[in-house]
Design a protein around this motif. Structure first.
Motif, PDB file in Angstrom:
ATOM      1  N   GLY A  29       0.812  -1.216   0.000  1.00 11.81           N
ATOM      2  CA  GLY A  29       0.000   0.000   0.000  1.00 11.81           C
ATOM      3  C   GLY A  29       0.837   1.255   0.000  1.00 11.81           C
ATOM      4  N   PHE A  30       1.941   1.230   0.736  1.00 14.53           N
ATOM      5  CA  PHE A  30       2.839   2.390   0.757  1.00 14.53           C
ATOM      6  C   PHE A  30       3.454   2.636  -0.615  1.00 14.53           C
ATOM      7  CE2 PHE A  30       7.243   3.933   1.211  1.00 14.53           C
ATOM      8  CZ  PHE A  30       6.980   5.188   1.748  1.00 14.53           C
ATOM      9  N   LEU A  31       3.911   1.571  -1.273  1.00 11.81           N
ATOM     10  CA  LEU A  31       4.495   1.731  -2.605  1.00 11.81           C
ATOM     11  C   LEU A  31       3.466   2.233  -3.611  1.00 11.81           C
ATOM     12  CD1 LEU A  31       6.744  -1.468  -2.805  1.00 11.81           C
ATOM     13  CD2 LEU A  31       7.443   0.878  -2.314  1.00 11.81           C
ATOM     14  N   GLN A  32       2.248   1.765  -3.514  1.00 13.60           N
ATOM     15  CA  GLN A  32       1.198   2.235  -4.415  1.00 13.60           C
ATOM     16  C   GLN A  32       0.863   3.701  -4.156  1.00 13.60           C
ATOM     17  OE1 GLN A  32      -1.960  -0.598  -3.784  1.00 13.60           O
ATOM     18  NE2 GLN A  32      -1.220  -1.972  -5.384  1.00 13.60           N
ATOM     19  N   ASP A  33       0.819   4.094  -2.890  1.00 14.96           N
ATOM     20  CA  ASP A  33       0.550   5.502  -2.567  1.00 14.96           C
ATOM     21  C   ASP A  33       1.657   6.409  -3.086  1.00 14.96           C
ATOM     22  OD1 ASP A  33      -1.775   4.742  -1.320  1.00 14.96           O
ATOM     23  OD2 ASP A  33      -0.891   4.683   0.696  1.00 14.96           O
ATOM     24  N   VAL A  34       2.905   5.938  -2.980  1.00 12.41           N
ATOM     25  CA  VAL A  34       4.017   6.735  -3.494  1.00 12.41           C
ATOM     26  C   VAL A  34       3.948   6.843  -5.007  1.00 12.41           C
ATOM     27  CG1 VAL A  34       6.527   6.784  -3.748  1.00 12.41           C
ATOM     28  CG2 VAL A  34       5.517   6.244  -1.539  1.00 12.41           C
ATOM     29  N   ALA A  35       3.563   5.738  -5.684  1.00 16.08           N
ATOM     30  CA  ALA A  35       3.528   5.731  -7.142  1.00 16.08           C
ATOM     31  C   ALA A  35       2.457   6.661  -7.699  1.00 16.08           C
ATOM     32  CB  ALA A  35       3.304   4.309  -7.652  1.00 16.08           C
ATOM     33  N   VAL A  36       1.302   6.746  -7.040  1.00 17.46           N
ATOM     34  CA  VAL A  36       0.189   7.550  -7.565  1.00 17.46           C
ATOM     35  C   VAL A  36      -0.029   8.834  -6.789  1.00 17.46           C
ATOM     36  CG1 VAL A  36      -0.980   5.468  -8.381  1.00 17.46           C
ATOM     37  CG2 VAL A  36      -1.553   6.366  -6.130  1.00 17.46           C
ATOM     38  N   GLY A  37       0.830   9.097  -5.790  1.00 15.66           N
ATOM     39  CA  GLY A  37       0.607  10.273  -4.948  1.00 15.66           C
ATOM     40  C   GLY A  37       1.017  11.578  -5.587  1.00 15.66           C
ATOM     41  N   GLY A  38       1.909  11.545  -6.558  1.00 15.51           N
ATOM     42  CA  GLY A  38       2.340  12.771  -7.213  1.00 15.51           C
ATOM     43  C   GLY A  38       3.462  13.495  -6.517  1.00 15.51           C
ATOM     44  N   ASN A  39       4.031  12.899  -5.446  1.00 19.81           N
ATOM     45  CA  ASN A  39       5.165  13.510  -4.746  1.00 19.81           C
ATOM     46  C   ASN A  39       6.445  13.028  -5.427  1.00 19.81           C
ATOM     47  OD1 ASN A  39       7.124  14.448  -2.967  1.00 19.81           O
ATOM     48  ND2 ASN A  39       5.879  14.025  -1.146  1.00 19.81           N
ATOM     49  N   MET A  40       7.030  13.895  -6.248  1.00 15.39           N
ATOM     50  CA  MET A  40       8.186  13.495  -7.042  1.00 15.39           C
ATOM     51  C   MET A  40       9.387  13.151  -6.170  1.00 15.39           C
ATOM     52  SD  MET A  40       9.397  12.864 -10.015  1.00 15.39           S
ATOM     53  CE  MET A  40       8.077  13.550 -11.028  1.00 15.39           C
ATOM     54  N   LYS A  41       9.614  13.912  -5.097  1.00 20.12           N
ATOM     55  CA  LYS A  41      10.748  13.656  -4.215  1.00 20.12           C
ATOM     56  C   LYS A  41      10.623  12.303  -3.535  1.00 20.12           C
ATOM     57  CE  LYS A  41      10.904  15.680  -0.292  1.00 20.12           C
ATOM     58  NZ  LYS A  41      10.981  16.724   0.775  1.00 20.12           N
ATOM     59  N   LEU A  42       9.437  11.992  -3.021  1.00 20.87           N
ATOM     60  CA  LEU A  42       9.222  10.713  -2.361  1.00 20.87           C
ATOM     61  C   LEU A  42       9.288   9.560  -3.358  1.00 20.87           C
ATOM     62  CD1 LEU A  42       8.597   9.455   0.390  1.00 20.87           C
ATOM     63  CD2 LEU A  42       6.162   9.692  -0.125  1.00 20.87           C
ATOM     64  N   PHE A  43       8.771   9.777  -4.564  1.00 25.30           N
ATOM     65  CA  PHE A  43       8.811   8.741  -5.592  1.00 25.30           C
ATOM     66  C   PHE A  43      10.244   8.412  -5.995  1.00 25.30           C
ATOM     67  CE2 PHE A  43       8.949   7.689 -10.154  1.00 25.30           C
ATOM     68  CZ  PHE A  43       8.227   6.502 -10.138  1.00 25.30           C
ATOM     69  N   LEU A  44      11.066   9.440  -6.233  1.00 26.31           N
ATOM     70  CA  LEU A  44      12.458   9.214  -6.599  1.00 26.31           C
ATOM     71  C   LEU A  44      13.232   8.546  -5.466  1.00 26.31           C
ATOM     72  CD1 LEU A  44      13.309  12.541  -8.485  1.00 26.31           C
ATOM     73  CD2 LEU A  44      12.829  10.290  -9.474  1.00 26.31           C
ATOM     74  N   GLY A  45      12.920   8.931  -4.226  1.00 24.22           N
ATOM     75  CA  GLY A  45      13.577   8.303  -3.090  1.00 24.22           C
ATOM     76  C   GLY A  45      13.234   6.823  -2.966  1.00 24.22           C
ATOM     77  N   ALA A  46      11.960   6.467  -3.189  1.00 23.85           N
ATOM     78  CA  ALA A  46      11.546   5.069  -3.100  1.00 23.85           C
ATOM     79  C   ALA A  46      12.153   4.234  -4.222  1.00 23.85           C
ATOM     80  CB  ALA A  46      10.020   4.978  -3.139  1.00 23.85           C
ATOM     81  N   VAL A  47      12.149   4.785  -5.446  1.00 26.66           N
ATOM     82  CA  VAL A  47      12.736   4.052  -6.572  1.00 26.66           C
ATOM     83  C   VAL A  47      14.236   3.882  -6.386  1.00 26.66           C
ATOM     84  CG1 VAL A  47      13.158   4.151  -9.058  1.00 26.66           C
ATOM     85  CG2 VAL A  47      10.914   4.760  -8.161  1.00 26.66           C
ATOM     86  N   SER A  48      14.909   4.918  -5.901  1.00 28.17           N
ATOM     87  CA  SER A  48      16.345   4.815  -5.656  1.00 28.17           C
ATOM     88  C   SER A  48      16.651   3.791  -4.562  1.00 28.17           C
ATOM     89  CB  SER A  48      16.906   6.181  -5.252  1.00 28.17           C
ATOM     90  OG  SER A  48      16.676   7.143  -6.257  1.00 28.17           O
TER      91      SER A  48
END
Length: 248
Positions: free
Chosen positions: A153-172
């Motif tokens: 659920g956390f990964l899905q929220d990051v993917a569709v949340g629109g927070n670019m900083k959090l998304f890049l941090g999770a992918v990295s």
């Protein structure tokens, strides 16, 4: 990409947002404590942390073990994990062989107990039954399923949340974890994480002021170097005027 937004501008915006969200902290020496700011420093920790490390880890028995509140229990847990890792990694035992050896030793102990008691006394003592409660397996499965669903659920929220900083941090982080997992097997990776969980929190709790100050200085140094690099690269790019044709 929208008009007027370049790759350099997007990266610059991400670094500016990250630096602005990190609260500033007064520089403190590694060997001297600033007593005048001792009260305010308790509410200006790393990334705005206001809770203690013990409360962040839940404040229960697991937090006591991770923070070495009871050294005997913490040493026992860490020694057990080390013994398991040595058995599987160094001695090349697999799970099935270890279970078979354990069951064989248990049967041998019960056989000796039952026969020795019959020889020493006329009334043979009854060997206690070992029965694992079914609720134990249900609770384990429920806890594991809850944590897996929480992570997904956390990964899905990051993917569709629109927070670019959090998304890049999770992918990295996932990319970094994939690289680390390619260097060692799953058991070694879990053991490294287990040892890190039992060492880093207690070290940070003991030297939190010094570590916070070091991280803030490193972030400021990284931000300044990035600005210098970005300014130097942009200064070497020739500026020209591009005239586009007007479309009627």
């Amino acid at each position: 990409m929208p008009e007027g937004i370049t790759a350099e501008g997007l990266l610059d915006n991400i670094m500016e947002q990250f630096a602005d969200n990190v609260p500033k902290q007064k520089s403190v020496s590694f060997f001297e404590e600033d007593k005048s700011d001792s009260v305010s420093s308790q509410f200006n920790r790393l990334f705005g942390r206001q809770k203690t490390i013990h409360n962040i880890f839940g404040g229960g028995k697991s937090a006591d073990v991770l923070l070495w509140r009871n050294k005997k229990i913490s040493v026992g847990v860490l020694a057990s994990a080390t013994a398991i890792w040595i058995l599987f990694e160094w001695l090349n035992y697999n799970f099935l062989s270890l279970v078979c050896f354990g069951l064989g030793l248990g049967m041998l102990a019960q056989f000796v107990w039952s026969n020795a008691s019959g020889l020493m006394s006329r009334s043979q003592s009854r060997v206690p039954r070992l029965v694992l409660p079914q609720e134990l397996f249900v609770n384990i499965a429920t806890s594991v399923g809850h944590e897996v669903n929480k992570a997904l659920g956390f990964l899905q929220d990051v993917a569709v949340g629109g927070n670019m900083k959090l998304f890049l941090g999770a992918v990295s982080s996932l990319w970094f974890a994939a690289i680390i997992s390619s260097w060692c097997n799953f058991l070694t990776l879990v053991y490294i994480g287990f040892v890190a969980a039992h060492t880093f929190p207690v070290i940070y709790e003991k030297y939190d002021d010094q570590i916070d100050d070091f991280v803030y200085n490193a972030l400021d140094h990284l931000r300044n170097n990035y600005k210098k690099l970005d300014t130097g690269v942009r200064s070497r790019i020739p500026k020209g005027q591009f005239k586009g044709k007007k479309h009627e």
